[in-house]
Design a protein around this motif. Structure first.
Motif, PDB file in Angstrom:
ATOM      1  N   ASP A 134       0.825  -1.199   0.000  1.00 56.48           N
ATOM      2  CA  ASP A 134       0.000   0.000   0.000  1.00 56.48           C
ATOM      3  C   ASP A 134       0.867   1.259   0.000  1.00 56.48           C
ATOM      4  O   ASP A 134       1.705   1.446   0.883  1.00 56.48           O
ATOM      5  CB  ASP A 134      -0.919  -0.013   1.235  1.00 56.48           C
ATOM      6  N   GLU A 135       0.663   2.125  -0.993  1.00 53.34           N
ATOM      7  CA  GLU A 135       1.461   3.353  -1.130  1.00 53.34           C
ATOM      8  C   GLU A 135       1.301   4.284   0.065  1.00 53.34           C
ATOM      9  O   GLU A 135       2.274   4.847   0.555  1.00 53.34           O
ATOM     10  CB  GLU A 135       1.044   4.122  -2.383  1.00 53.34           C
ATOM     11  N   LYS A 136       0.065   4.471   0.515  1.00 53.57           N
ATOM     12  CA  LYS A 136      -0.185   5.410   1.617  1.00 53.57           C
ATOM     13  C   LYS A 136       0.472   4.930   2.905  1.00 53.57           C
ATOM     14  O   LYS A 136       1.044   5.730   3.648  1.00 53.57           O
ATOM     15  CB  LYS A 136      -1.681   5.612   1.810  1.00 53.57           C
ATOM     16  N   GLU A 137       0.392   3.647   3.168  1.00 52.28           N
ATOM     17  CA  GLU A 137       1.038   3.093   4.359  1.00 52.28           C
ATOM     18  C   GLU A 137       2.561   3.258   4.273  1.00 52.28           C
ATOM     19  O   GLU A 137       3.221   3.633   5.237  1.00 52.28           O
ATOM     20  CB  GLU A 137       0.688   1.609   4.526  1.00 52.28           C
ATOM     21  N   ALA A 138       3.106   3.029   3.094  1.00 50.17           N
ATOM     22  CA  ALA A 138       4.552   3.168   2.899  1.00 50.17           C
ATOM     23  C   ALA A 138       5.008   4.599   3.134  1.00 50.17           C
ATOM     24  O   ALA A 138       5.995   4.841   3.836  1.00 50.17           O
ATOM     25  CB  ALA A 138       4.936   2.701   1.500  1.00 50.17           C
ATOM     26  N   THR A 139       4.300   5.559   2.554  1.00 49.38           N
ATOM     27  CA  THR A 139       4.725   6.965   2.726  1.00 49.38           C
ATOM     28  C   THR A 139       4.533   7.447   4.149  1.00 49.38           C
ATOM     29  O   THR A 139       5.219   8.361   4.586  1.00 49.38           O
ATOM     30  CB  THR A 139       3.980   7.905   1.744  1.00 49.38           C
ATOM     31  N   ARG A 140       3.638   6.818   4.889  1.00 48.65           N
ATOM     32  CA  ARG A 140       3.404   7.185   6.282  1.00 48.65           C
ATOM     33  C   ARG A 140       4.400   6.542   7.242  1.00 48.65           C
ATOM     34  O   ARG A 140       4.860   7.175   8.191  1.00 48.65           O
ATOM     35  CB  ARG A 140       1.990   6.756   6.716  1.00 48.65           C
ATOM     36  N   SER A 141       4.747   5.285   6.996  1.00 51.46           N
ATOM     37  CA  SER A 141       5.508   4.543   8.013  1.00 51.46           C
ATOM     38  C   SER A 141       6.969   4.293   7.660  1.00 51.46           C
ATOM     39  O   SER A 141       7.739   3.919   8.535  1.00 51.46           O
ATOM     40  CB  SER A 141       4.824   3.214   8.301  1.00 51.46           C
ATOM     41  N   TRP A 142       7.371   4.493   6.430  1.00 48.88           N
ATOM     42  CA  TRP A 142       8.771   4.289   6.078  1.00 48.88           C
ATOM     43  C   TRP A 142       9.550   5.562   6.305  1.00 48.88           C
ATOM     44  O   TRP A 142       9.075   6.663   6.055  1.00 48.88           O
ATOM     45  CB  TRP A 142       8.909   3.864   4.627  1.00 48.88           C
ATOM     46  N   GLU A 143      10.779   5.418   6.773  1.00 49.00           N
ATOM     47  CA  GLU A 143      11.600   6.580   7.112  1.00 49.00           C
ATOM     48  C   GLU A 143      12.713   6.749   6.090  1.00 49.00           C
ATOM     49  O   GLU A 143      13.457   5.824   5.799  1.00 49.00           O
ATOM     50  CB  GLU A 143      12.188   6.386   8.499  1.00 49.00           C
ATOM     51  N   VAL A 144      12.826   7.967   5.540  1.00 47.76           N
ATOM     52  CA  VAL A 144      13.892   8.270   4.572  1.00 47.76           C
ATOM     53  C   VAL A 144      15.097   8.770   5.328  1.00 47.76           C
ATOM     54  O   VAL A 144      15.014   9.549   6.240  1.00 47.76           O
ATOM     55  CB  VAL A 144      13.421   9.336   3.564  1.00 47.76           C
TER      56      VAL A 144
END
Length: 144
Positions: A134-144
């Motif tokens: 899920d794109e939204k979950e990834a952009t919310r929970s992954w740290e750059v």
């Protein structure tokens, strides 16, 4: 920096030397077999930390084909033995395509915040799509 700086320095040198010719360069998103100079590509590299539980990748590293954003994804955490500490996070290195890098080119010494957010989001979304996540979950929970 890469060959661009060497090319500029050589072009301002007061005398021509044997080093001038091999250090000529140009930026391009596609290499050429007939090139008479060093060809450089603009790339973005993004390091992303994501929970190990959400990393469902069936690979440790891969060249990504036919994606407009990503050309490579590699799991840095896979380099270390399984028993070498707590692994609740996987750290991935994502590398853009040369075309994407050229389209979003900016000064590498001071990347504007708007470019940083756009590029990191685009790369996370592309990687999430590659993994079927899920794109939204990834952009919310992954740290750059």
């Amino acid at each position: 920096h890469n060959g661009k700086c060497a090319d500029r320095l050589m072009n301002t040198a007061p005398e021509q030397t044997a080093a001038h010719l091999p250090l000529r360069c140009r930026f391009t998103s596609r290499g050429s077999a007939e090139a008479d100079r060093l060809e450089l590509s603009s790339l973005f590299v993004c390091v992303v930390a994501l929970p190990s539980s959400s990393s469902r990748a069936p690979f440790e590293g891969a060249f990504v084909e036919e994606d407009v954003v990503l050309s490579w994804a590699g799991n840095n955490s896979a380099k270390y033995p399984a028993g070498s500490g707590k692994r609740d996070v996987d750290v991935w290195t994502l590398i853009s395509t040369p075309a994407y890098g050229s389209q979003n080119k900016c000064p590498q010494e001071a990347i504007p915040n708007a470019v940083y957010h756009k590029v990191s989001t685009d790369m996370i979304v592309a990687f999430a799509n590659l993994l079927g996540m899920d794109e939204k979950e990834a952009t919310r929970s992954w740290e750059v």
